[in-house]
Design an enzyme around this catalytic site. Structure first.
Site, PDB file in Angstrom:
ATOM      1  N   HIS A 255     -15.465  59.900  40.590  1.00  0.00           N
ATOM      2  CA  HIS A 255     -15.368  59.817  39.055  1.00  0.00           C
ATOM      3  C   HIS A 255     -15.335  58.366  38.555  1.00  0.00           C
ATOM      4  O   HIS A 255     -16.616  58.160  37.850  1.00  0.00           O
ATOM      5  CB  HIS A 255     -13.919  60.452  38.611  1.00  0.00           C
ATOM      6  CG  HIS A 255     -13.909  60.621  36.944  1.00  0.00           C
ATOM      7  ND1 HIS A 255     -14.213  61.766  36.530  1.00  0.00           N
ATOM      8  CD2 HIS A 255     -13.616  59.700  36.022  1.00  0.00           C
ATOM      9  CE1 HIS A 255     -13.832  61.451  35.002  1.00  0.00           C
ATOM     10  NE2 HIS A 255     -13.646  60.294  34.983  1.00  0.00           N
ATOM     11  N   GLU A 256     -14.663  57.602  39.132  1.00  0.00           N
ATOM     12  CA  GLU A 256     -14.655  56.301  38.642  1.00  0.00           C
ATOM     13  C   GLU A 256     -16.123  55.644  39.067  1.00  0.00           C
ATOM     14  O   GLU A 256     -16.609  54.813  38.376  1.00  0.00           O
ATOM     15  CB  GLU A 256     -13.505  55.445  39.050  1.00  0.00           C
ATOM     16  CG  GLU A 256     -12.187  56.081  38.539  1.00  0.00           C
ATOM     17  CD  GLU A 256     -12.038  56.328  37.115  1.00  0.00           C
ATOM     18  OE1 GLU A 256     -12.841  55.580  36.320  1.00  0.00           O
ATOM     19  OE2 GLU A 256     -11.273  56.893  36.736  1.00  0.00           O
ATOM     20  N   HIS A 259     -18.577  56.295  36.306  1.00  0.00           N
ATOM     21  CA  HIS A 259     -18.634  55.105  35.304  1.00  0.00           C
ATOM     22  C   HIS A 259     -19.153  53.953  35.672  1.00  0.00           C
ATOM     23  O   HIS A 259     -19.987  53.291  34.981  1.00  0.00           O
ATOM     24  CB  HIS A 259     -17.198  54.914  34.820  1.00  0.00           C
ATOM     25  CG  HIS A 259     -16.399  56.068  34.134  1.00  0.00           C
ATOM     26  ND1 HIS A 259     -16.899  56.454  32.890  1.00  0.00           N
ATOM     27  CD2 HIS A 259     -15.344  56.970  34.671  1.00  0.00           C
ATOM     28  CE1 HIS A 259     -16.199  57.579  32.390  1.00  0.00           C
ATOM     29  NE2 HIS A 259     -15.247  57.716  33.334  1.00  0.00           N
ATOM     30  N   GLU A 285     -18.523  59.550  30.057  1.00  0.00           N
ATOM     31  CA  GLU A 285     -17.840  60.465  30.685  1.00  0.00           C
ATOM     32  C   GLU A 285     -18.806  61.679  31.459  1.00  0.00           C
ATOM     33  O   GLU A 285     -18.598  62.318  32.591  1.00  0.00           O
ATOM     34  CB  GLU A 285     -16.944  61.213  29.764  1.00  0.00           C
ATOM     35  CG  GLU A 285     -15.764  62.149  30.396  1.00  0.00           C
ATOM     36  CD  GLU A 285     -14.676  61.399  31.334  1.00  0.00           C
ATOM     37  OE1 GLU A 285     -14.814  60.201  31.231  1.00  0.00           O
ATOM     38  OE2 GLU A 285     -13.928  62.219  32.014  1.00  0.00           O
TER      39      GLU A 285
END
Lengths: 490, 490
Positions: A255-256, A259, A285
């Site tokens: 997820h990170e 980003h 996101e």
């Protein structure tokens, strides 16, 4: 020098100072001595005051009036600088400074209250944060109306609370129906055993590289709440581990990385300019969620990951890739937003969206927050919150003043749905690469069609250009119903 | 608000921003991604420009003219602010910004050149640093004379190059004679074996606590060059390890703890003011050196440390505390200043002092630096430099523009000699505590008599008040001759 050049030279240093401020935030969450909390609050207040003074500097207004953009990129730079200037002019410097100081303190108190399960210990400082944020919202909304809409401008420019509510209203019944149907089906098997922390962190580093995270310009540390921080050549992420749940660490990392890859994928020519950052939280996101869910939790990729997990951890009680895919995507009762499955995740967001709008409008008082949270949670999820760390103390956001931020998570899912549909149309053999653990076709498509633009196009426009459609919730819902219908045999 | 109050409120934020700038330096040396070097240079330049603008802000001059101090502390605050203001007004903002940028880049190039043993790769950027520093020195010296003296004001206010040269001239023959006498005596035994890095770091943490380092307001990391960073509630140190030489790690740590304890020992009421920092580099070094040498390498403390070393590492070929004390203090041929024994350390400083004065005066060109270094080293130490990392590339200082800093190390030794003499007079049973590993009487005396004052008294005055004498080299030389005379049976 032209007015435009003078403005950009000034803005360049402002952006560099904003990077410094962001890096202090990283420091506070990862390496800062505990006893430095109060001093850090004063330091943050000092640099925020400098940033505020620069963003609202009358010379910026003068340059903006006189600057003539040479091309579309220059016009977009001016658009973003003007947005920051207008915002900064509306918020008194003393208020901005006070907010930076109080939220820095509040973050420490939140962490302590969360660890102690003591909501009451957090409420006084949260009350002060809410009061100051409302004051800020009123200043921002002056002449235009809604306090909460004014706050949304910081995270998702051009989107209103009413627009978001409309999307959420369309999603909610379909998600509740999907969830209810899943509940009637047998639960997939869970992973068994303990998962060595060092092995989790090693595999998580491997996955970060697999998804294209450039560690030459980044680093991975542990933190209570995973986050990504920084732009340009210094984009850092954090992760966390739980010994009984390796997916927490691995999918937090992916997820990170989504980003971070967005920030790292922006054209280098935009570095330390307003276009050198992700354009909105929702678009940000969309990248983290498509990396994590549509790609990372898809059948093709989990087939490859299953083999890597076996190599890293040995036997964990699951013998085939299908059962592993079901385990990765298992819909289960749970309290924590960041650990929620794709079906229930948006219900978490809707809860927070309604509560924070009510806090801002004054319809909800801080003293009633825990009850409101717990009542709404029981109604939406069907079971009761057991302790504050699983309830209203679970997220860092409100302690640091991020009101208006939560709904962008769900908007990100909506955008990711649109991008995933378009990517599958554009890259027909996508699954073949993913099944080999090669995500480069997917991440390459995203970099080419979305990430590299940075702040060039406004949020809805960049999603529209990449996906070929005006963004709405339809592709996300279709994707979720197909995926979970297949897993659960609906 | 009075002019004094307004000035102090402004200065408070300036000090907070200076703390942030310092923390960026810590970040760069410990955790920063390698690929972020260029961007970090721009960030440092931006915050240095902000600091420079604040320090030279005409309002500061106005406040200084109108402010009336209520007490001695307020007068000292004004003295320090005026010093910063006068300095900042003399250096053009563009030059300060360029220096911050070039030194940030130079630091990265120095590290790479040092690793590669490639002096030529470092010289172009060093030449640029020297050129800019000379330009800065000329601006600072305007009307008063010597460029190098003007630079010394940054590190040891009120001390001139000629004063330092006089002290060095008095020390040199006595140190050379002591060293020659030691060379004629049998060499003490060395420690044998490999020393596990993790065990070194554990013992080094223990020693840091033993010497009173408050880890609640600090932390220890690894870096190429050990340093201490920050003031008030966030004072961090770094250390390094060598598998065959545990003293490198342990005494680097004690040394940096001396610096950190000084910062941590300053009255909390001075936090984020000009008095809330160590008053000069020489006084700072007096603390690091007295912790490291007079206390840490003294007979009493090494007796206790011998037992701890045996616990941590088992047998290392030395069976009694006397032989261990001799090993700790062994005078040996070596190239590295930070590893040098107490007898030869000052010779390292004198070499650098003369070379950097010559670089600044223009008597020495950067292209001739390596030859000049190697010639002088051979003449002073009696053997030849074998590679640049052991010669002119060994120190970080010149790459980051710290000209005028080196001599403060030797001044620190001189001050430490004065303080040690006074402390032994004031605390007669000092050795008994040290022999039990209890350094609290020593560190308590230093905190009470020196550290807590921060910037209240000028350098020579605070040493004079604590030691009861005008600082000179006599106590240091007497201490060295007695200590090494005993160890080597002279």
């Amino acid at each position: 020098m032209t007015a435009y050049d003078e403005l950009m030279a000034f803005q360049h240093d402002t952006e560099a100072l904003a990077q410094i401020s962001g890096r202090l935030g990283w420091d506070q969450e990862t390496v800062m001595p505990r006893g430095a909390v109060a001093q850090r609050g004063l330091e943050m207040a000092a640099i925020e005051a400098v940033l505020h003074a620069r963003r609202s500097d009358p010379r910026v207004g003068d340059w903006l009036e006189r600057a003539t953009p040479a091309d579309a990129a220059a016009a977009a730079q001016l658009r973003e600088i003007r947005r920051g200037y207008d915002r900064a002019r509306k918020v008194p410097g003393e208020l901005a400074k006070r907010l930076a100081q109080v939220t820095s303190e509040a973050q420490g108190k939140w962490a302590a209250a969360r660890a102690a399960g003591d909501v009451a210990a957090f409420l006084p400082v949260l009350d002060e944060v809410v009061r100051l944020k409302r004051e800020e919202g009123q200043a921002l909304a002056a002449g235009t109306g809604d306090v909460y809409d004014a706050m949304l401008e910081d995270y998702e420019p051009g989107t209103t609370g009413a627009q978001i509510a409309a999307i959420f209203d369309a999603m909610r019944p379909r998600l509740v129906a999907l969830r209810a149907a899943i509940r009637d089906r047998p639960a997939p098997k869970d992973l068994m055993g303990r998962f060595d922390e060092a092995a989790q962190l090693r595999l998580s580093h491997d996955l970060a590289r697999t998804f294209g995270y450039d560690l030459y310009r980044g680093r991975i540390d542990k933190a209570v709440h995973p986050f990504s921080s920084g732009s340009g050549a210094d984009v850092r992420i954090t992760t966390r581990t739980a010994e009984d749940d390796p997916f927490n660490c691995l999918y937090s990392t992916i997820h990170e990385v989504g980003h971070a890859a967005y920030e790292q994928g922006i054209d280098a020519g935009y570095a330390l300019t307003p276009l050198g950052r992700g354009v909105s939280m929702g678009v940000h996101e969309s990248q983290s969620r498509i990396y994590e869910n549509q790609i990372g939790r898809g059948r093709a990729f989990t087939g490859w990951l299953f083999g890597r997990m076996r190599e890293a951890f040995g036997d964990f009680g699951i013998d085939d890739a299908e059962a592993f895919h079901a385990a990765v995507n298992k819909v289960r009762d749970g309290f924590i937003r960041t650990e929620a499955d794709e079906v229930q995740y948006n219900l978490h967001i809707m809860l927070r969206f309604d509560l924070e709008r009510a806090l801002m409008s004054g319809d909800l008082q801080v003293g009633d927050l825990e009850t409101a949270w717990n009542d709404r949670f029981a109604a939406d999820f069907g079971y009761a919150v057991d302790r504050p760390a699983n309830g209203c103390l679970q997220d860092v956001h409100w302690s640091v003043g991020l009101f208006g931020y939560f709904p962008t998570y769900a908007l990100g899912n909506v955008y990711a749905g649109c991008l995933w549909e378009a990517m599958n149309g554009a890259v027909p053999d996508l699954g073949e690469g993913l099944a080999r653990g090669d995500v480069s076709a997917a991440t390459g498509w995203l970099r080419e069609n979305l990430q590299r633009h940075g702040g060039l196009y406004p949020p809805r426009e960049v999603i529209g250009r990449a996906s070929g459609r005006a963004p709405d919730e339809a592709p996300l819902l279709a994707y979720l119903e197909a995926k979970f219908g297949e897993i659960y045999g609906l």
